[in-house]
Write a protein that holds these residues in place. Structure first.
Motif, PDB file in Angstrom:
ATOM      1  N   VAL A 198      22.717   4.992  -0.282  1.00 31.30           N
ATOM      2  CA  VAL A 198      22.084   3.880  -0.985  1.00 31.30           C
ATOM      3  C   VAL A 198      21.159   4.487  -2.044  1.00 31.30           C
ATOM      4  CG1 VAL A 198      22.259   2.259   0.945  1.00 31.30           C
ATOM      5  CG2 VAL A 198      20.218   3.624   0.696  1.00 31.30           C
ATOM      6  N   PRO A 199      21.242   4.012  -3.284  1.00 30.42           N
ATOM      7  CA  PRO A 199      20.459   4.650  -4.344  1.00 30.42           C
ATOM      8  C   PRO A 199      18.947   4.543  -4.164  1.00 30.42           C
ATOM      9  CG  PRO A 199      21.700   2.774  -5.194  1.00 30.42           C
ATOM     10  CD  PRO A 199      22.126   2.972  -3.787  1.00 30.42           C
ATOM     11  N   ASP A 200      18.452   3.418  -3.637  1.00 28.04           N
ATOM     12  CA  ASP A 200      17.002   3.301  -3.476  1.00 28.04           C
ATOM     13  C   ASP A 200      16.506   4.211  -2.353  1.00 28.04           C
ATOM     14  OD1 ASP A 200      18.161   1.695  -1.468  1.00 28.04           O
ATOM     15  OD2 ASP A 200      16.737   0.060  -1.724  1.00 28.04           O
ATOM     16  N   GLY A 201      17.268   4.341  -1.279  1.00 33.83           N
ATOM     17  CA  GLY A 201      16.910   5.258  -0.196  1.00 33.83           C
ATOM     18  C   GLY A 201      16.943   6.704  -0.660  1.00 33.83           C
ATOM     19  N   LEU A 202      17.941   7.032  -1.474  1.00 32.80           N
ATOM     20  CA  LEU A 202      18.033   8.388  -1.997  1.00 32.80           C
ATOM     21  C   LEU A 202      16.847   8.692  -2.917  1.00 32.80           C
ATOM     22  CD1 LEU A 202      19.732  10.946  -1.991  1.00 32.80           C
ATOM     23  CD2 LEU A 202      21.079   9.979  -3.864  1.00 32.80           C
ATOM     24  N   ALA A 203      16.444   7.717  -3.722  1.00 30.33           N
ATOM     25  CA  ALA A 203      15.265   7.887  -4.584  1.00 30.33           C
ATOM     26  C   ALA A 203      14.015   8.100  -3.735  1.00 30.33           C
ATOM     27  CB  ALA A 203      15.094   6.680  -5.506  1.00 30.33           C
ATOM     28  N   ALA A 204      13.874   7.312  -2.667  1.00 32.22           N
ATOM     29  CA  ALA A 204      12.716   7.461  -1.773  1.00 32.22           C
ATOM     30  C   ALA A 204      12.750   8.823  -1.080  1.00 32.22           C
ATOM     31  CB  ALA A 204      12.692   6.332  -0.741  1.00 32.22           C
ATOM     32  N   TYR A 205      13.917   9.247  -0.640  1.00 28.84           N
ATOM     33  CA  TYR A 205      14.052  10.534   0.043  1.00 28.84           C
ATOM     34  C   TYR A 205      13.683  11.692  -0.892  1.00 28.84           C
ATOM     35  CZ  TYR A 205      16.052  14.365   2.742  1.00 28.84           C
ATOM     36  OH  TYR A 205      16.228  15.541   3.432  1.00 28.84           O
ATOM     37  N   ARG A 206      14.150  11.635  -2.121  1.00 25.90           N
ATOM     38  CA  ARG A 206      13.834  12.703  -3.086  1.00 25.90           C
ATOM     39  C   ARG A 206      12.333  12.760  -3.358  1.00 25.90           C
ATOM     40  NH1 ARG A 206      19.214  11.680  -6.553  1.00 25.90           N
ATOM     41  NH2 ARG A 206      20.512  13.220  -5.484  1.00 25.90           N
ATOM     42  N   ARG A 207      11.701  11.616  -3.457  1.00 25.25           N
ATOM     43  CA  ARG A 207      10.250  11.582  -3.661  1.00 25.25           C
ATOM     44  C   ARG A 207       9.525  12.144  -2.424  1.00 25.25           C
ATOM     45  NH1 ARG A 207       8.213   7.759  -7.763  1.00 25.25           N
ATOM     46  NH2 ARG A 207      10.014   7.025  -8.913  1.00 25.25           N
TER      47      ARG A 207
END
Length: 177
Positions: A160-169
């Motif tokens: 999921v793109p939003d989860g991946l963005a949160a994970y990278r942060r």
């Protein structure tokens, strides 16, 4: 928030917020999604006693990002609900447990997926030593993976793109990079 949630998730009432995360109105989830209205979400990284991360594949019936993998449990914050309350509710619902400790707030950011897909995202972490029994309506597959295994799967699975963005942060904060 309603004591009894609606049976259709699209009917759930959400707060609509502005660029500074101030409530400017309320609307049903279906309208929020179809019109791309900014709202609030929580992301909770659940780890077991060994430090492994709960990873799951969303069901094909999810309204947003069906059948994709995620390294967070979570969801939308209901109208009038706090981020903290939503984090505990969502973690217990999606993991299928009760009695979790309060998730620890880590940070918040405005996710912008383009094309009217933007939401305030509060990221949390919680320890889950209980046997999990995820909701079959939400989770098609799950496992607690060591961090190294999760990292190996990042380029292999569709996330999921939003989860991946949160994970990278989150990784940038914990690794300093």
């Amino acid at each position: 928030m309603n004591a009894t949630p609606p049976t259709n998730p699209a009917d759930e009432i959400l707060d609509v917020v502005d660029e500074q995360d101030r409530v400017i109105g309320r609307a049903p989830r279906g309208r929020v999604y179809s019109e791309g209205l900014r709202h609030r979400c929580v992301f909770i990284q659940a780890r077991n006693a060994r430090g492994h991360v709960f990873v799951h594949r969303r069901t094909a019936t999810k309204l947003v990002f069906p059948a994709l993998y995620d390294m967070f449990v979570g969801g939308v914050v209901g109208a009038g609900e706090t981020y903290d309350d939503a984090a505990l509710r969502e973690a217990e619902e999606e993991l299928g447990v009760s009695g979790l400790p309060e998730p620890e707030f880590l940070f918040k950011f405005l996710y912008d997926g383009g094309a009217g897909r933007a939401w305030w995202s509060a990221v949390y972490e919680v320890r889950c030593d209980l046997p999990v029994s995820p909701q079959v309506e939400e989770v098609a597959w799950h496992a607690f993976l060591p961090e190294e295994e999760l990292e190996r799967r990042l380029p292999q699975w569709e996330w999921v793109p939003d989860g991946l963005a949160a994970y990278r942060r989150l990784r940038a904060r914990t690794t300093g990079g």
